[in-house]
Design a protein around this motif. Structure first.
Motif, PDB file in Angstrom:
ATOM      1  N   SER A  24       0.821  -1.209   0.000  1.00  0.00           N
ATOM      2  CA  SER A  24       0.000   0.000   0.000  1.00  0.00           C
ATOM      3  C   SER A  24       0.856   1.261   0.000  1.00  0.00           C
ATOM      4  O   SER A  24       0.443   2.296  -0.528  1.00  0.00           O
ATOM      5  CB  SER A  24      -0.942   0.018   1.207  1.00  0.00           C
ATOM      6  N   ALA A  25       2.059   1.194   0.591  1.00  0.00           N
ATOM      7  CA  ALA A  25       2.936   2.372   0.605  1.00  0.00           C
ATOM      8  C   ALA A  25       3.291   2.797  -0.815  1.00  0.00           C
ATOM      9  O   ALA A  25       3.486   3.986  -1.082  1.00  0.00           O
ATOM     10  CB  ALA A  25       4.193   2.080   1.408  1.00  0.00           C
ATOM     11  N   MET A  26       3.367   1.826  -1.725  1.00  0.00           N
ATOM     12  CA  MET A  26       3.651   2.150  -3.125  1.00  0.00           C
ATOM     13  C   MET A  26       2.408   2.698  -3.831  1.00  0.00           C
ATOM     14  O   MET A  26       2.512   3.428  -4.815  1.00  0.00           O
ATOM     15  CB  MET A  26       4.123   0.889  -3.863  1.00  0.00           C
ATOM     16  N   LEU A  27       1.234   2.347  -3.313  1.00  0.00           N
ATOM     17  CA  LEU A  27      -0.008   2.762  -3.960  1.00  0.00           C
ATOM     18  C   LEU A  27      -0.552   4.087  -3.437  1.00  0.00           C
ATOM     19  O   LEU A  27      -1.353   4.742  -4.103  1.00  0.00           O
ATOM     20  CB  LEU A  27      -1.071   1.676  -3.754  1.00  0.00           C
ATOM     21  N   ILE A  28      -0.134   4.481  -2.244  1.00  0.00           N
ATOM     22  CA  ILE A  28      -0.699   5.676  -1.606  1.00  0.00           C
ATOM     23  C   ILE A  28      -0.562   6.930  -2.465  1.00  0.00           C
ATOM     24  O   ILE A  28      -1.528   7.701  -2.593  1.00  0.00           O
ATOM     25  CB  ILE A  28      -0.086   5.881  -0.203  1.00  0.00           C
TER      26      ILE A  28
END
Length: 534
Positions: free
Chosen positions: A279-283
């Motif tokens: 999710s850190a890459m998608l935020i």
């Protein structure tokens, strides 16, 4: 040299190219590996000491409750003492509590109550650590990189959610639970030594440090006067109160699966951590496409649904995707609310503000863990987790009027254009209270507009520590307004000038634009004249 795309402010990796942030992020990673090792080992140990769902869930409560109880005092300390030394001491505290837990296991005196007490002691270290680290981070990276820095903190937290449980599971299976706490103590000392090697830049002030109780009062007052901060606190409390159900009861969920063991529990936790890292890459993409309120709403729905999938999964292979999706939703919601909280806090009160934020997280987690554990005891696991998911969705609907987008982001850059007053006679700066009055001449036709602006002024003055504030209008002269505020002492009055931000100065300029007198608004400062001064 790192690639330009990695160092650009929009890259999720950009903060790691700041050397000090990289070092302290490493400390954060180690500290959270220790936390997860401790929580996993303690939760699994409790299942061998008792079969009570309440006692198993109370491990989560014992770990998080200290942050709720001690969050504000620790935040006040972090704002008034040297943050570097304070951060280091927290790591040594965790090392000592881990050592005591190890000794209790080795000496065979461990029991459910003692385990909860020692987990609570470890939680005190977490209560002391989190506010100071939260206050340090915004000063390590440019403002444009703050969302990425906070997302990387989430990556560190969730990488540790993978590494910690795996290491703990391997040690529990191969060497015994006591060795988990030995490694925890060693790593905590190592983290403390890394902090010791960091040379922070102090910000000198001509004023003495705040008093402890006064610092707590001002911290609470600031939060109470910040609409954006209050909304973030409400959202994060309700989110963690329902989402903690799956974490608190996960050991029992793992045990009821075919072949359920410590390895199953570890695998489920690790998959949630993996989802959070993804999710850190998608935020950044989510932030470009959706507003913060949409992210929080959709993320909360998805996280609630993932809990239901996991608890009804017939085997671990069906549960794993549910945990991954839940991890993605969990970090996305938490990061969005954390950014909103950070951007609403000036540096002088940041640790106290983030302490209240962490108190909301841990208060929600502690209350949720105890509540859903009790529901599971009275009914069963599935009923408890379905009820938690339903409660989360209901809370979103009930609080739909409280939005992050409805409150403006203020420019909290410190400014020093307005100079502190110099008294005409000598007195003890600790004397008080101090009464300040400001007289304005306003066009009566603009009175309503001015009154609305002054309500915002009052909120700002109270948020900086004023004891009271009010606006008066002359009954015989409708164009004459008198603003008054009271400060605890002359010293506290002077602190207002240290705490001014660009937003405060812009509001002052707007306020003065209403004044139609030939001279600027008349300011009078008076100090209480008590007998002991004569």
């Amino acid at each position: 040299m790192p690639p330009e795309s990695a160092t650009s402010s929009s890259s999720p990796w950009a903060p790691l190219f700041e050397p000090v942030f990289r070092k302290l992020w490493g400390v954060w990673l180690i500290a959270n590996v220790c936390m997860w090792m401790n929580d996993v080992a303690a939760a699994w140990l409790m299942t061998s000491l008792t079969t009570s769902p309440v006692m198993v869930a109370l491990v989560q409560t014992a770990s998080t409750l200290p942050v709720f109880l001690l969050g504000l005092p620790s935040g006040a300390l972090a704002d008034i003492v040297d943050r570097r030394r304070y951060f280091m001491i927290t790591q040594f505290w965790v090392a000592i509590s881990a050592t005591l837990l190890c000794l209790a296991i080795v000496s065979d005196i461990i029991n459910p109550v003692l385990l909860l007490l020692l987990v609570f002691a470890n939680g005190i270290g977490l209560a002391l650590r989190w506010p100071v680290y939260s206050a340090i981070v915004p000063g390590l990276v440019p403002r444009s990189q703050l969302p990425s820095a906070l997302a990387l903190n989430g990556v560190g937290m969730n990488a540790s959610r993978i590494v910690g449980p795996i290491v703990a599971g391997m040690l529990i299976a191969g060497a015994g639970t006591a060795w988990v706490f030995v490694l925890n103590a060693v790593l905590s000392v190592l983290a403390g030594l890394l902090i010791l090697s960091w040379r922070s830049e102090s910000k000198p002030s001509s004023l003495p440090g705040e008093r402890f109780l006064g610092a707590m009062r001002v911290g609470l007052q600031f939060v109470r006067q910040s609409p954006r901060m209050r909304t973030a606190l409400l959202r994060i409390f309700t989110f963690f109160a329902q989402s903690t159900a799956i974490l608190a009861l996960l050991p029992l969920v793992a045990k009821q699966m075919p072949g359920g063991s410590a390895g199953t529990y570890t695998l489920l936790l690790a998959s949630m951590g993996a989802g959070a890292i993804v999710s850190a890459m998608l935020i950044p993409r989510f932030r470009r496409r959706y507003g913060p309120d949409d992210i929080v709403r959709y993320g909360s729905w998805i996280q609630a649904g993932s809990m239901v999938v996991v608890v009804f999964a017939p085997n671990v292979w069906i549960a794993l995707p549910g945990m991954v999706v839940g991890g993605i939703a969990w970090l996305t919601v938490a990061n969005t609310l954390s950014v909103a909280a950070q951007l609403s806090l000036p540096d002088w009160v940041r640790a106290r503000g983030m302490a209240t934020y962490q108190m909301a997280i841990m208060g929600g987690s502690a209350i949720g863990a105890a509540l859903w554990g009790q529901v599971a005891t009275l009914t069963d696991l599935r009923t408890s987790i379905v009820a938690a998911a339903a409660a989360g969705v209901a809370a979103l609907w009930l609080t739909r009027g409280r939005t992050l987008e409805g409150t403006a982001v203020e420019d909290l850059t410190p400014t020093h254009r307005i100079k502190a007053p110099v008294p005409a006679w000598q007195f003890d700066p600790r004397d008080g209270p101090v009464l300040v009055t400001i007289e304005y001449r306003i066009d009566p036709a603009r009175a309503a507009e001015f009154r609305e602006l002054m309500q915002e002024t009052g909120r700002r003055r109270l948020s900086r520590g004023a004891l009271s504030w009010e606006l008066f209008r002359d009954v015989s002269d409708p164009g004459r307004f008198v603003e008054y505020m009271v400060d605890e002492s002359w010293l506290e009055h002077l602190r207002h000038f240290d705490r001014l931000t660009a937003a405060d100065e812009a509001l002052r300029d707007l306020r003065h634009s209403f004044h139609i007198g030939e001279q600027p608004p008349v300011i009078t400062r008076s100090i209480a004249d008590t007998p002991h001064r004569h």
